[in-house]
Design an enzyme around this catalytic site. Structure first.
Site, mmCIF file in Angstrom:
data_model
loop_
_atom_site.group_PDB
_atom_site.id
_atom_site.type_symbol
_atom_site.label_atom_id
_atom_site.label_comp_id
_atom_site.label_asym_id
_atom_site.label_seq_id
_atom_site.Cartn_x
_atom_site.Cartn_y
_atom_site.Cartn_z
ATOM 1 N N GLU A 42 24.440 29.862 85.170
ATOM 2 C CA GLU A 42 22.796 29.725 85.645
ATOM 3 C C GLU A 42 22.268 28.545 85.953
ATOM 4 O O GLU A 42 22.292 27.559 85.059
ATOM 5 C CB GLU A 42 22.230 30.783 84.887
ATOM 6 N N LYS A 115 17.596 36.276 90.852
ATOM 7 C CA LYS A 115 17.422 36.912 89.297
ATOM 8 C C LYS A 115 16.059 37.714 89.426
ATOM 9 O O LYS A 115 14.819 37.530 89.818
ATOM 10 C CB LYS A 115 17.178 35.863 88.415
ATOM 11 N N CYS A 152 21.737 36.338 84.034
ATOM 12 C CA CYS A 152 21.128 36.509 82.722
ATOM 13 C C CYS A 152 20.439 37.668 82.125
ATOM 14 O O CYS A 152 20.880 38.627 81.867
ATOM 15 C CB CYS A 152 20.663 35.126 82.430
#
Length: 569
Positions: A42, A115, A152
């Site tokens: 990330e 994300k 994540c």
């Protein structure tokens, strides 16, 4: 068979040249191994977490240029698909940026995913800078397999009721064969086991295999442990990369199973984990190594009192940087015991660390004379005690300024919690190594270091002597505080509570419940909680500490200074 390359690397925030070089180098390695897919972590292009650098237009321009360089380099490996994390501009409404995952090949972007779940708890504040992506599955067919992608926090939600979005649901509906998750997941006690449990359960729930790629290294207070892993619905954890170091691994994936890149079965990963002292040691050592390197320090200096806190700090610094790069300074005063000097000498001899001596008695006397002359009052009591600590802090900063060594503070979490430290004295410095260790843990880690070494690194006399600040005649810590075995249970219950591992919380809860059964116990607990509240101003001015626990002082604990509050009311 899908051939996967896992690049678990140590990135530096804002070092676009260094990060880009590392990414391209590992793309080359992946291509040389005939991998189909290379997976990075990330925000690997800019480093995690950039904070308000994301509001700097130059920073964003450099991120775009770095991405352009990576895209250009990918043309040298036209068959390789790479997954990278970077910052992308938001073309719609809301915040200006997205935390993005890009899938690239041969100079082209094959897929782009934003994300969706942006953490805003604990140490995280991503919603400050990023706009969440829309509820949509990002998928791509590679080497005969349908892959889905997430970033994540997208995967940390399967059991959570607070989220209205669950990216796993969209990937399940898309009928992907494998989920690729890129991460920047900081390490703390119990975090690795939490990851394994969370993602193994999600894999089983959704019948999805998953590859989790994490970064490694220290960044300010945070330490990332790497430990990238793979899970399958039927077997749970089937692979884990190295912990606390960079790693590059090759895996195969076919028929919902991970194998070696040669198709052979993987060895079962060791999921026993590290002991808490060993985990703590490795976390702190890596944190110091990267903090010093990134900030341009090659040497550190520590005030050596002959006590357990400075002894442990010096020992950890030696493990991180080597004895030749650690300087200890002993600064005896009128109240220093014989052991404060002799134990410092023995410790530094054991570690082969240079020990310098700078007595402070004459300086204290000069200050006392000046105080009397200026204010017509004698220097005494707490003022005189704190003066000694501040003189020592000044001497250590003098050395740091003169010789370019990073000053390490030596306060532990117990003392920092209740303000048993001197502002502008022993709180001086650039980094605290043991500020997230309670005093009882300081002893445990010190004993662990001796046990691992198979010899006495930290002298036995240091381990058994009663703790003392040695700022007044016959002074002991227990003159001002409960025994640390009791104080630490109160502090864990108050500061961390249910963020503690379950067994630790249960023990602290039982202890506090016992205290609350007596008037004296309630009075003691109330006093300690009041000390924690009153000393927030000291912690706000203290140097950063390396985070070990789920709730450390610093960015993960935001408390007001000017407030009147007690959770015993």
């Amino acid at each position: 068979m899908l051939k996967l390359a896992i690049a678990q690397l140590n990135y530096t925030v804002g070092d676009f040249a260094g990060n880009t070089t590392a990414i391209i180098s590992h793309m080359q390695q992946a291509a040389a191994a005939n991998a189909d897919l290379a997976v990075f972590s990330e925000l690997c292009v800019c480093g995690y977490y950039p904070g308000d650098l994301l509001e700097d237009s130059t920073f964003l321009l450099k991120a775009e240029q770095a991405l352009s360089n990576i895209m250009q380099a990918s043309r040298d490996y036209p068959a390789l698909v790479s997954v990278i994390g970077t910052v992308r501009k938001n073309k719609g409404q809301g915040k200006a940026l997205h935390n993005s995952l890009l899938v690239i090949r041969n100079g082209e972007i094959l897929a782009e995913y934003y994300k969706q779940l942006l953490p805003t708890y604990g140490i995280f504040d991503e919603r400050r800078h990023f706009e969440p992506g829309q509820e949509v599955a990002c998928t791509l067919d590679i080497a005969g397999h349908k892959l889905g992608f997430m970033v994540c926090e997208d995967g940390w939600n399967d059991d959570e009721q607070d989220y209205q979005v669950n990216p796993f649901n969209a990937l399940t509906a898309a009928k992907v064969d494998l989920v690729i998750s890129i991460n920047a997941s900081p390490s703390d006690i119990g975090k690795r086991q939490q990851r394994h449990a969370m993602f193994a359960k999600a894999a089983a729930h959704h019948a999805l295999a998953l590859l989790y790629v994490n970064q490694v290294g220290g960044q300010d207070q945070l330490v990332f442990d790497g430990a990238s892993f793979a899970v399958t619905p039927g077997q749970g954890l089937v692979f884990e990369a190295a912990r606390f170091e960079e790693d590059f691994q090759l895996l195969g994936f076919d028929a919902d199973q991970f194998t070696g890149i040669d198709g052979k079965a993987l060895d079962k990963p060791d999921n026993t984990g590290l002991s808490v002292p060993e985990f703590t040691r490795r976390q702190i050592v890596l944190g110091l190594q990267d903090y010093a390197r990134r900030c341009g320090f090659t040497q550190v200096v520590v005030g050596s009192s002959g006590g357990i806190d400075s002894a442990l700090t010096i020992a950890l610094a030696v493990q991180a940087l080597g004895a030749e790069n650690v300087i200890a300074i002993t600064m005896p005063s009128a109240y220093s015991s014989t052991g404060s000097v002799s134990d410092s000498v023995k410790l530094c001899d054991n570690l082969q660390v240079k020990l310098l001596t700078h007595p402070i008695l004459s300086l204290v006397e000069q200050y006392a004379q000046g105080f009397q002359q200026a204010f017509a009052e004698p220097l005494k009591g707490l003022t005189q005690e704190n003066l000694q600590a501040r003189i020592r802090g000044t001497i250590l900063m003098e050395y740091s300024n003169a010789f370019g060594a990073l000053l390490l503070t030596t306060g532990n979490k117990s003392e920092i919690s209740v303000g048993y430290c001197t502002l502008y004295g022993d709180t001086n410095g650039g980094l605290g190594l043991i500020g997230d260790l309670y005093k009882t843990e300081v002893y445990a880690l010190s004993q662990h270091i001796n046990q691992v070494a198979g010899r006495e690194i930290i002298p036995q006399d240091v381990l058994i002597k009663p703790p003392s600040a040695e700022l007044a005649p016959d002074q002991l810590d227990t003159d001002s505080l409960p025994p640390y075995e009791e104080l630490d249970e109160m502090l864990k219950w108050h500061i961390e509570g249910k963020r503690l591992p379950a067994h630790e919380f249960a023990r602290a809860q039982r202890f506090v419940e016992q205290l609350q059964q007596t008037e004296a116990g309630v009075k003691s607990l109330s006093r300690i909680l009041g000390m924690v509240a009153r000393n927030e101003y000291k912690r706000r001015q203290a140097p950063p500490i390396i985070r070990v626990r789920a709730r450390a002082f610093g960015s993960g604990r935001q408390m007001p200074i000017a407030a009147k509050y007690s959770n015993l009311d």
